[in-house]
Design a protein around this motif. Structure first.
Motif, PDB file in Angstrom:
ATOM      1  N   ALA A   1       0.839  -1.506   0.099  1.00 54.60           N
ATOM      2  CA  ALA A   1       0.161   0.055   0.075  1.00 54.60           C
ATOM      3  C   ALA A   1       0.740   1.190   0.149  1.00 54.60           C
ATOM      4  O   ALA A   1       0.538   2.288  -0.636  1.00 54.60           O
ATOM      5  N   LYS A   2       2.106   1.318   0.789  1.00 50.67           N
ATOM      6  CA  LYS A   2       2.888   2.303   0.745  1.00 50.67           C
ATOM      7  C   LYS A   2       3.867   2.342  -0.330  1.00 50.67           C
ATOM      8  O   LYS A   2       4.702   3.325  -0.582  1.00 50.67           O
ATOM      9  N   GLY A   3       3.725   1.428  -1.186  1.00 50.31           N
ATOM     10  CA  GLY A   3       4.921   1.380  -2.353  1.00 50.31           C
ATOM     11  C   GLY A   3       6.430   1.087  -1.876  1.00 50.31           C
ATOM     12  O   GLY A   3       7.278   1.733  -2.462  1.00 50.31           O
ATOM     13  N   LEU A   4       6.454   0.515  -0.839  1.00 50.14           N
ATOM     14  CA  LEU A   4       7.866   0.154  -0.148  1.00 50.14           C
ATOM     15  C   LEU A   4       8.543  -0.950  -0.687  1.00 50.14           C
ATOM     16  O   LEU A   4       8.228  -2.045  -0.613  1.00 50.14           O
ATOM     17  N   PRO A   5       9.811  -0.735  -1.418  1.00 53.16           N
ATOM     18  CA  PRO A   5      10.560  -1.899  -1.827  1.00 53.16           C
ATOM     19  C   PRO A   5      11.316  -2.504  -0.475  1.00 53.16           C
ATOM     20  O   PRO A   5      11.111  -1.845   0.556  1.00 53.16           O
ATOM     21  N   PRO A   6      11.547  -3.876  -0.745  1.00 53.19           N
ATOM     22  CA  PRO A   6      12.313  -4.407   0.501  1.00 53.19           C
ATOM     23  C   PRO A   6      13.441  -3.241   1.330  1.00 53.19           C
ATOM     24  O   PRO A   6      13.549  -3.476   2.468  1.00 53.19           O
ATOM     25  N   GLU A   7      14.143  -2.866   0.533  1.00 49.83           N
ATOM     26  CA  GLU A   7      15.343  -2.234   0.768  1.00 49.83           C
ATOM     27  C   GLU A   7      14.979  -1.062   1.863  1.00 49.83           C
ATOM     28  O   GLU A   7      15.395  -0.642   2.575  1.00 49.83           O
ATOM     29  N   ARG A   8      13.633  -0.487   1.538  1.00 48.52           N
ATOM     30  CA  ARG A   8      13.075   0.401   2.652  1.00 48.52           C
ATOM     31  C   ARG A   8      12.493  -0.108   3.861  1.00 48.52           C
ATOM     32  O   ARG A   8      12.412   0.592   4.947  1.00 48.52           O
ATOM     33  N   LEU A   9      12.484  -1.366   3.907  1.00 43.33           N
ATOM     34  CA  LEU A   9      11.855  -1.793   5.285  1.00 43.33           C
ATOM     35  C   LEU A   9      12.950  -2.045   6.095  1.00 43.33           C
ATOM     36  O   LEU A   9      12.881  -2.226   7.439  1.00 43.33           O
ATOM     37  N   ALA A  10      14.421  -2.204   5.649  1.00 46.30           N
ATOM     38  CA  ALA A  10      15.518  -2.694   6.397  1.00 46.30           C
ATOM     39  C   ALA A  10      16.164  -1.157   7.195  1.00 46.30           C
ATOM     40  O   ALA A  10      16.523  -0.632   6.248  1.00 46.30           O
ATOM     41  N   ALA A  11      16.094  -1.246   8.381  1.00 45.06           N
ATOM     42  CA  ALA A  11      16.631  -0.027   8.918  1.00 45.06           C
ATOM     43  C   ALA A  11      18.106  -0.144   9.190  1.00 45.06           C
ATOM     44  O   ALA A  11      18.714   0.804   8.749  1.00 45.06           O
ATOM     45  N   ARG A  12      18.713  -1.182   9.427  1.00 42.96           N
ATOM     46  CA  ARG A  12      19.976  -1.549   9.445  1.00 42.96           C
ATOM     47  C   ARG A  12      20.510  -2.744   9.062  1.00 42.96           C
ATOM     48  O   ARG A  12      19.860  -3.752   9.071  1.00 42.96           O
ATOM     49  N   SER A  13      21.648  -2.823   8.485  1.00 44.51           N
ATOM     50  CA  SER A  13      22.178  -4.172   8.049  1.00 44.51           C
ATOM     51  C   SER A  13      22.778  -5.107   9.351  1.00 44.51           C
ATOM     52  O   SER A  13      23.093  -4.476  10.342  1.00 44.51           O
ATOM     53  N   ALA A  14      23.105  -6.242   9.185  1.00 43.38           N
ATOM     54  CA  ALA A  14      23.702  -6.942  10.113  1.00 43.38           C
ATOM     55  C   ALA A  14      25.136  -6.395  10.568  1.00 43.38           C
ATOM     56  O   ALA A  14      25.408  -6.495  11.681  1.00 43.38           O
ATOM     57  N   LEU A  15      25.848  -5.622   9.760  1.00 44.57           N
ATOM     58  CA  LEU A  15      27.248  -5.180  10.120  1.00 44.57           C
ATOM     59  C   LEU A  15      26.781  -4.026  10.867  1.00 44.57           C
ATOM     60  O   LEU A  15      27.598  -3.944  11.872  1.00 44.57           O
ATOM     61  N   ALA A  16      25.917  -3.296  10.465  1.00 47.46           N
ATOM     62  CA  ALA A  16      25.670  -2.136  11.423  1.00 47.46           C
ATOM     63  C   ALA A  16      24.966  -2.368  12.821  1.00 47.46           C
ATOM     64  O   ALA A  16      25.382  -1.667  13.692  1.00 47.46           O
ATOM     65  N   ILE A  17      24.195  -3.474  12.774  1.00 48.30           N
ATOM     66  CA  ILE A  17      23.906  -4.180  14.222  1.00 48.30           C
ATOM     67  C   ILE A  17      25.022  -4.597  14.853  1.00 48.30           C
ATOM     68  O   ILE A  17      25.306  -3.948  16.049  1.00 48.30           O
ATOM     69  N   ALA A  18      25.996  -5.194  14.415  1.00 52.35           N
ATOM     70  CA  ALA A  18      27.123  -5.573  15.093  1.00 52.35           C
ATOM     71  C   ALA A  18      28.093  -4.492  15.879  1.00 52.35           C
ATOM     72  O   ALA A  18      28.516  -4.353  16.916  1.00 52.35           O
ATOM     73  N   GLU A  19      28.190  -3.542  14.832  1.00 47.10           N
ATOM     74  CA  GLU A  19      28.800  -2.265  15.377  1.00 47.10           C
ATOM     75  C   GLU A  19      28.248  -1.302  16.384  1.00 47.10           C
ATOM     76  O   GLU A  19      28.927  -0.992  17.226  1.00 47.10           O
ATOM     77  N   SER A  20      27.157  -1.098  16.096  1.00 46.74           N
ATOM     78  CA  SER A  20      26.363  -0.349  17.107  1.00 46.74           C
ATOM     79  C   SER A  20      26.112  -0.937  18.448  1.00 46.74           C
ATOM     80  O   SER A  20      25.858  -0.369  19.393  1.00 46.74           O
ATOM     81  N   LEU A  21      25.807  -2.215  18.468  1.00 50.76           N
ATOM     82  CA  LEU A  21      25.259  -2.979  19.813  1.00 50.76           C
ATOM     83  C   LEU A  21      26.603  -3.972  20.050  1.00 50.76           C
ATOM     84  O   LEU A  21      26.379  -4.571  21.129  1.00 50.76           O
ATOM     85  N   ASN A  22      27.811  -3.835  19.640  1.00 48.80           N
ATOM     86  CA  ASN A  22      28.837  -4.254  20.161  1.00 48.80           C
ATOM     87  C   ASN A  22      28.873  -5.998  20.591  1.00 48.80           C
ATOM     88  O   ASN A  22      28.761  -6.560  21.453  1.00 48.80           O
ATOM     89  N   ALA A  23      28.273  -6.335  19.199  1.00 49.36           N
ATOM     90  CA  ALA A  23      28.180  -8.119  19.128  1.00 49.36           C
ATOM     91  C   ALA A  23      28.576  -8.572  17.998  1.00 49.36           C
ATOM     92  O   ALA A  23      28.954  -8.192  16.981  1.00 49.36           O
TER      93      ALA A  23
END
Length: 386
Positions: A51-73
């Motif tokens: 309904a919002k015309g959102l492609p999949p890349e617009r639904l992902a807020a952060r990649s796994a790499l960004a998660i690892a860096e920001s949350l120290n994991a």
């Protein structure tokens, strides 16, 4: 240094726990293992994207790499754990043995697919339960180069939300289910029929009260064959026939499980020492609530438990908000069958009160303009897990 924590699953439960944990402890070693891409996204948005015309890349807020860096994991994507040894506190991943201090099982639930899919329909019969699934479904719709004919099998929460979303996105939608009305687990039948009428008035095809006997390819079409001898013709078939907690790994490790999930106490502890379960896979003192608010409450409580303050989880009287803008729906389904439903209102604006034999309110359902009563009624209803 604290013992290493390992989390299996990168959905709302696993990532939610990691965020809550980092608010309390920034240094504990954490490894998050996921069988998918590990992107950070909001699962409820999956059923609003068309309904919002959102492609999949617009639904992902952060990649796994960004998660690892920001949350120290450490985040390990596309990795499958094959076995858990609760005595040795190890996980088997192929030839690798990975030690854990404490383990959290947050692998969620898998779509139930009750029909055999003919080889000729490979890639055209789909489920959408995570962002990788959404990517595949979105690509299949886009590849048609025109509005898709989508047959959705299942008129529960997921089926109805996707039906509304795809229709709003300009696609031709048919909703197929054996029940007489949509949302049978959330709404008494008169309110379900009101939702069905809103769907039909908007141009959706409804095939309710008819069981599915199989799926079939015919030329360039995909057919959903019904027990009355008719068939629903589509380009794509989306199965929304329920979810089953992913308990196989836990069961093989000797943990207490059932069809409702991995059994835990109020602190989310399983029957094995140092192993916890969280989210859609967890059955907490007999309750498996596959909704956002119980998941978030569980993540907060478990983060405190894992940082040294054992914290029992509590679920309030949290109604479910169904994303069907064609007719807004809010429901707090009763934990047991009510003595009666008291239904008030007219047209699509309905209130249904589930009452015990003594007249106590034990649940409710609201449609249309009546959804504004959700706060008032939730205050009067019993907690899901008090």
């Amino acid at each position: 240094m604290s013992a290493p924590l390992t989390i299996l699953g990168s959905g709302m439960a696993g990532l939610g726990l990691l965020r809550q944990l980092r608010a309390l402890d920034t240094e504990r070693p954490v490894t998050l293992i996921t069988a998918d891409s590990g992107d950070d996204y909001s699962k409820p948005l999956l059923s609003t994207g068309f309904a919002k015309g959102l492609p999949p890349e617009r639904l992902a807020a952060r990649s796994a790499l960004a998660i690892a860096e920001s949350l120290n994991a450490v985040v390990r994507t596309h990795t499958r754990v094959e076995a858990i040894d609760t005595r040795a506190h190890t996980l088997r991943i192929g030839e690798e043995r990975l030690d854990y201090g404490e383990l959290v099982l947050a692998a969620g639930a898998a779509p139930v697919t009750p029909f055999d899919v003919p080889e000729a329909l490979a890639g055209r019969v789909m489920t959408v339960n995570d962002l990788d699934d959404y990517r595949a479904f979105h690509a299949a719709v886009s590849d048609l180069g025109r509005p898709a004919r989508v047959a959705i099998v299942g008129a529960g929460l997921v089926g109805c939300e996707f039906a509304n979303d795809l229709l709003a996105g300009g696609h031709r939608v048919s909703l197929v289910a054996p029940e007489a009305a949509p949302l049978p687990r959330l709404l008494p039948e008169p309110l379900g029929r009101a939702l069905g009428e809103a769907f039909r008035d908007a141009g959706m095809g409804l095939h309710l009260g008819a069981g599915v006997v199989g799926l079939q390819a015919e030329g360039g079409d995909a057919l959903v064959c019904l027990e009355d001898g008719t068939a629903v013709v589509a380009d794509l078939i989306l199965l929304a026939t329920g979810l089953s907690p992913r308990t196989a790994l836990a069961e093989a490790a000797g943990l207490a499980v059932s069809a409702a999930g991995i059994h835990t106490d109020r602190t989310l502890a399983t029957s094995a020492a140092d192993v916890y379960a969280l989210g859609d896979v967890a059955c907490v003192e007999g309750v498996n609530a596959m909704y956002v608010q119980p998941l978030q409450a569980s993540a907060r409580a478990l983060a405190h438990t894992l940082t040294g303050t054992p914290t029992p989880v509590r679920y309030g009287a949290w109604p479910v908000l169904v994303k069907t803008p064609l007719l807004p729906v809010v429901a707090l389904p009763p934990m047991c069958a009510p003595a009666r439903w008291r239904i008030e209102g007219e047209a699509g604006d309905l209130t249904a009160l589930a009452e015990a034999e003594d007249g106590r309110l034990i649940g409710f359902a609201l449609t249309g303009a009546c959804v504004r009563r959700k706060v008032e009624l939730a205050r009067a209803a019993p907690a899901l897990l008090g």
